[in-house]
Design an enzyme around this catalytic site. Structure first.
Site, short mmCIF file in Angstrom:
data_model
loop_
_atom_site.label_atom_id
_atom_site.label_comp_id
_atom_site.label_asym_id
_atom_site.label_seq_id
_atom_site.Cartn_x
_atom_site.Cartn_y
_atom_site.Cartn_z
N GLU A 94 77.24 -46.34 11.83
CA GLU A 94 76.07 -46.87 12.54
C GLU A 94 75.48 -48.08 11.81
O GLU A 94 75.03 -49.03 12.42
CB GLU A 94 75.01 -45.79 12.74
CG GLU A 94 75.43 -44.68 13.71
CD GLU A 94 75.76 -45.19 15.12
OE1 GLU A 94 75.20 -46.21 15.55
OE2 GLU A 94 76.60 -44.55 15.79
N CYS A 115 80.98 -54.18 38.12
CA CYS A 115 80.11 -53.22 38.81
C CYS A 115 80.91 -52.24 39.68
O CYS A 115 80.51 -51.09 39.85
CB CYS A 115 79.07 -53.93 39.64
SG CYS A 115 77.93 -54.90 38.63
N CYS A 151 81.62 -49.11 37.84
CA CYS A 151 80.52 -48.48 37.11
C CYS A 151 80.07 -47.17 37.75
O CYS A 151 79.78 -47.12 38.94
CB CYS A 151 79.33 -49.44 37.04
SG CYS A 151 77.92 -48.71 36.20
N CYS A 195 71.87 -48.30 40.65
CA CYS A 195 71.53 -49.45 39.80
C CYS A 195 70.79 -50.49 40.64
O CYS A 195 71.35 -51.07 41.56
CB CYS A 195 72.80 -50.04 39.20
SG CYS A 195 72.47 -51.51 38.21
N1 ADE Z 1 77.73 -49.21 18.12
C1 ADE Z 1 76.80 -48.51 17.45
N2 ADE Z 1 77.13 -47.20 17.38
C2 ADE Z 1 78.32 -47.06 18.02
C3 ADE Z 1 79.20 -45.98 18.29
N3 ADE Z 1 78.90 -44.75 17.86
N4 ADE Z 1 80.32 -46.22 18.98
C4 ADE Z 1 80.59 -47.48 19.40
N5 ADE Z 1 79.83 -48.54 19.19
C5 ADE Z 1 78.70 -48.34 18.49
#
Ligand code: ADE
Length: 319
Positions: free
Chosen positions: A38, A192, A195, A201
């Site tokens: 993350e 779209c 999706c 949406c």
């Molecule tokens: N960007 C931030 N967290 C992510 C995740 N867990 N999977 C893919 N892209 C991300």
């Protein structure tokens, strides 16, 4: 039953079929591995993290305790090339402060340096199953379009995230929303027709109007002299203190012109400015005496250098 139950089921089916299930941070329950992903993904694309940084970093630091026991310089070295080095400094502080054991709730995670609300929730959701929505750049774009908003405050975005959230399947929902933003609800030419949220949406007729496009500001230009000061087969470097590159080593820089031999120029784009650098071979200015350390080209391979400084080494010292 939520107003969006049918939609949640469609999104979930889409995720099971099309989601990026092979991403290594989705195949682990180790909070450290999830946390590291993350942080790397905050400002860097999935492909770059995956191809060049995630596995080598884990090889060097298999646990958060290993990060805690290392020097800041060693952590910066493993981060070299990823940019936004405050992420690595914060990771190191977090490792030390927690003794290598991350807290188990979003609320506690958010108190640690470098972990904002969305990152705290992503870690808590993916590692511990906490049921809270997240708000990264991809998710925001999906929300702007779904609720047909051109502008929104952070508070409004969190309110939208809460409204659409599927608390029955928090893990899959949060991952699915990121995948939808990355693969389907893309900034340009969104698909779209594919999706799973299209029936509800509000922005689907003209998705590219949402959010309002950002005006690209012209970056201010900084002109600097970058000094190559040699002593024998070594070269002088300073350890940087600025927010951007703090802790990294680099060539001394000067605003004013200095006497010396011009070796070339380089232009480099940072987030907030553009740097036009003249590379100058010169004597060490007197005010830098005692403030630099000299490194041989072999030693240069083992210390953390910014991308620009690493390029200067390759172009002007290795040839
Ligand atoms: N960007 C931030 N967290 C992510 C995740 N867990 N999977 C893919 N892209 C991300």
């Amino acid at each position: 039953m939520s107003k969006y139950t049918v939609l949640h089921d469609r999104l979930h089916r889409w995720y099971l079929e099309h989601g990026r299930h092979d991403l290594p941070w989705r195949r682990t329950e180790d909070p450290y591995r999830i946390y590291l992903s993350e942080i790397m993904l905050q400002q860097t694309q999935v492909a770059t993290v995956l191809e060049r940084f995630y596995f080598p970093f884990l090889e060097r630091f298999p646990t958060l305790k290993d990060v805690a026991e290392a020097s800041e310089e060693a952590v910066l070295k493993a981060w070299e090339g990823l940019g936004y080095y405050s992420r690595a400094r914060h990771l190191h502080v977090t490792a030390k402060r927690t003794g290598g054991r991350l807290p188990r709730s979003a609320e506690e995670l958010e108190k640690l340096p470098g972990i904002g609300r969305s990152t705290a929730r992503a870690i808590a959701c993916f590692a511990y199953g906490e049921a809270l929505p997240i708000l990264d750049a991809n998710v925001k774009r999906v929300l702007y379009r779904f609720f047909r908003r051109r502008k929104a405050t952070q508070q409004e975005l969190w309110a939208m995230a809460e409204r659409l959230f599927d608390s029955r399947r928090p893990y899959d929902y949060n991952q699915a929303m990121m995948d939808l933003g990355a693969m389907c609800c893309t900034p340009k030419r969104p698909d779209c027709a594919a999706c799973p949220l299209r029936s509800s949406c509000r922005g689907r007729q003209t998705p590219e109007r949402y959010p309002e496009p950002k005006k690209r500001k012209k970056l201010p230009l900084r002109r600097r002299q970058i000094l190559l000061c040699r002593r024998g087969d070594s070269v002088a470097l300073v350890q940087r203190k600025e927010a951007l590159l703090g802790g990294m080593w680099g060539f001394p820089q000067r605003e004013e012109m200095l006497p010396g031999r011009r070796l070339g120029t380089m232009v480099y784009r940072y987030t907030h400015f553009e740097l036009e650098a003249t590379i100058l071979e010169s004597e060490l200015p007197s005010e830098l005496q005692g403030r630099v350390r000299f490194f041989t080209s072999d030693e240069l391979l083992h210390i953390p250098l910014s991308m620009l400084d690493r390029k200067i080494v390759t172009r002007f010292l290795m040839s």
